[in-house]
Design a protein around this motif. Structure first.
Motif, PDB file in Angstrom:
ATOM      1  N   TRP A 158     -35.697  38.889 -33.934  1.00 61.74           N
ATOM      2  CA  TRP A 158     -35.990  40.046 -34.114  1.00 61.74           C
ATOM      3  C   TRP A 158     -35.195  41.296 -34.106  1.00 61.74           C
ATOM      4  O   TRP A 158     -35.458  42.063 -34.622  1.00 61.74           O
ATOM      5  CB  TRP A 158     -36.840  40.128 -32.774  1.00 61.74           C
ATOM      6  N   GLN A 159     -34.149  40.886 -33.267  1.00 63.96           N
ATOM      7  CA  GLN A 159     -32.979  42.187 -33.298  1.00 63.96           C
ATOM      8  C   GLN A 159     -32.370  42.380 -35.084  1.00 63.96           C
ATOM      9  O   GLN A 159     -32.178  43.326 -35.253  1.00 63.96           O
ATOM     10  CB  GLN A 159     -31.892  41.615 -32.493  1.00 63.96           C
ATOM     11  N   ILE A 160     -32.356  41.116 -35.404  1.00 68.02           N
ATOM     12  CA  ILE A 160     -31.976  41.312 -37.085  1.00 68.02           C
ATOM     13  C   ILE A 160     -32.861  41.943 -37.730  1.00 68.02           C
ATOM     14  O   ILE A 160     -32.360  42.859 -38.599  1.00 68.02           O
ATOM     15  CB  ILE A 160     -31.560  39.978 -37.607  1.00 68.02           C
ATOM     16  N   VAL A 161     -34.321  41.795 -37.476  1.00 68.95           N
ATOM     17  CA  VAL A 161     -35.241  42.454 -38.290  1.00 68.95           C
ATOM     18  C   VAL A 161     -35.243  43.976 -37.917  1.00 68.95           C
ATOM     19  O   VAL A 161     -35.263  44.563 -38.888  1.00 68.95           O
ATOM     20  CB  VAL A 161     -36.599  41.626 -37.887  1.00 68.95           C
ATOM     21  N   SER A 167     -39.841  52.065 -36.948  1.00 68.42           N
ATOM     22  CA  SER A 167     -40.417  53.424 -36.728  1.00 68.42           C
ATOM     23  C   SER A 167     -39.923  54.213 -35.874  1.00 68.42           C
ATOM     24  O   SER A 167     -39.991  55.410 -35.595  1.00 68.42           O
ATOM     25  CB  SER A 167     -42.070  53.204 -36.578  1.00 68.42           C
ATOM     26  N   GLU A 168     -38.914  53.729 -35.103  1.00 69.31           N
ATOM     27  CA  GLU A 168     -38.210  54.478 -34.134  1.00 69.31           C
ATOM     28  C   GLU A 168     -37.011  55.414 -34.754  1.00 69.31           C
ATOM     29  O   GLU A 168     -36.348  54.923 -35.794  1.00 69.31           O
ATOM     30  CB  GLU A 168     -37.689  53.649 -32.897  1.00 69.31           C
ATOM     31  N   SER A 169     -36.834  56.380 -33.879  1.00 68.95           N
ATOM     32  CA  SER A 169     -35.656  57.057 -34.429  1.00 68.95           C
ATOM     33  C   SER A 169     -35.055  57.591 -33.102  1.00 68.95           C
ATOM     34  O   SER A 169     -35.204  57.168 -32.045  1.00 68.95           O
ATOM     35  CB  SER A 169     -36.167  58.547 -34.819  1.00 68.95           C
ATOM     36  N   GLY A 181     -28.540  53.926 -37.869  1.00 67.32           N
ATOM     37  CA  GLY A 181     -28.899  52.724 -38.066  1.00 67.32           C
ATOM     38  C   GLY A 181     -28.936  51.658 -36.841  1.00 67.32           C
ATOM     39  O   GLY A 181     -29.423  50.451 -36.946  1.00 67.32           O
ATOM     40  N   ARG A 182     -28.603  52.291 -35.773  1.00 68.02           N
ATOM     41  CA  ARG A 182     -28.577  51.472 -34.445  1.00 68.02           C
ATOM     42  C   ARG A 182     -29.791  51.961 -33.605  1.00 68.02           C
ATOM     43  O   ARG A 182     -29.780  51.652 -32.474  1.00 68.02           O
ATOM     44  CB  ARG A 182     -27.398  51.420 -33.826  1.00 68.02           C
ATOM     45  N   ALA A 183     -30.742  52.468 -34.110  1.00 70.56           N
ATOM     46  CA  ALA A 183     -31.814  53.218 -33.557  1.00 70.56           C
ATOM     47  C   ALA A 183     -32.954  51.871 -33.130  1.00 70.56           C
ATOM     48  O   ALA A 183     -33.958  52.029 -33.815  1.00 70.56           O
ATOM     49  CB  ALA A 183     -32.484  54.185 -34.204  1.00 70.56           C
ATOM     50  N   TYR A 184     -32.676  51.076 -32.565  1.00 72.95           N
ATOM     51  CA  TYR A 184     -33.894  50.016 -32.022  1.00 72.95           C
ATOM     52  C   TYR A 184     -33.124  49.272 -30.686  1.00 72.95           C
ATOM     53  O   TYR A 184     -32.146  49.738 -30.229  1.00 72.95           O
ATOM     54  CB  TYR A 184     -33.746  49.051 -33.123  1.00 72.95           C
ATOM     55  N   VAL A 185     -34.184  48.588 -29.919  1.00 76.28           N
ATOM     56  CA  VAL A 185     -34.131  48.272 -28.630  1.00 76.28           C
ATOM     57  C   VAL A 185     -32.900  47.381 -28.703  1.00 76.28           C
ATOM     58  O   VAL A 185     -32.770  46.334 -29.489  1.00 76.28           O
ATOM     59  CB  VAL A 185     -35.395  47.767 -28.303  1.00 76.28           C
TER      60      VAL A 185
END
Length: 248
Positions: A158-161, A167-169, A181-185
């Protein structure tokens, strides 16, 4: 026994319903299922340049049309069956047990030829879509797949996906985000290793990453080194190997 007057009224009701369904199917060409090609319903010559989301919408609408058409045809079949029972003089009698059907049931469902106890539609299906076996909350059946021998689990997937975009910013996070590009959990998590020292021992002398996958050959290599009592295949490391690599 149901009166002939009520049967006549129900017959008129069934004939009117049959006419309405037939007119409806004629006006929409059986939910546009009689057209030569499916894309004619959306005025498209080809789906080659369409977005997959648009194709998914068209497929959903097509499947819905098929279901509605089948429902309408089944309704016509039930109406004809009930009308035939009236002609045969068996209307109001259950086809299974031969007992009279409750008049209230006939008023609510004029097409029925079964009593409540022997209705073929009373069975509730417990079949579920096969996708539910894996599409469950929190990674589904892979939620607890982490074990001592697991090097890549569903969370890593999931982290790779996420790294390809969500949709997060940066405005959705309370902490600072270094790169859009690192705007994910959990984007700060190590990739390919867990502890920091694992990344250090997994690089060559130039700092390039060396990926080591657990395998039978790798275990045999480690066993051979243990048997020889050496740290590498070319001998032990030079002296002072445990001294710090940088000066204080």
């Amino acid at each position: 026994m149901i009166s002939q007057e009520k049967i006549t009224r129900l017959k008129q009701q069934l004939e009117q319903s049959k006419q309405e369904v037939n007119v409806h199917l004629e006006q929409n060409d059986h939910y546009q299922l009689e057209v030569e090609h499916p894309y004619d319903t959306v005025s498209e010559l080809s789906a080659y340049d369409n977005h997959p989301g648009d194709l998914g919408t068209e497929l959903y609408e097509r499947e819905k049309d098929i279901a509605l058409n089948e429902h309408a045809e089944k309704e016509l079949e039930d109406i004809d069956h009930a009308l035939q029972a009236m002609e045969n003089g068996t209307y109001g009698i259950c086809e299974v047990c031969g007992k009279e059907i409750n008049e209230d049931r006939l008023e609510a469902l004029p097409t029925t030829t079964f009593c409540k106890e022997h209705s073929p539609d009373q069975a509730v299906s417990h079949n579920r879509p096969v996708e539910e076996e894996v599409l469950a909350p929190a990674y589904g059946r892979f939620e607890y797949d982490e074990s001592e021998g697991t090097s890549f689990d569903s969370e890593d997937t999931w982290q790779i996906v996420q790294s390809y975009g969500t949709s997060e910013s940066p405005s959705d996070f309370s902490e600072d985000i270094e790169h859009y590009g690192r705007a994910y959990v959990e984007s700060e998590e190590n990739e390919g290793y867990v502890e920091d020292y694992e990344n250090f021992i997994g690089t060559d002398m130039y700092g390039q990453n060396i990926t080591v996958y657990p395998s039978v050959k790798h275990e045999a290599y480690e066993d051979a080194l243990d048997e020889e009592g050496t740290m590498t295949s070319f001998g032990d490391l030079p002296a002072y190997e445990k001294d710090p690599y940088t000066e204080e």
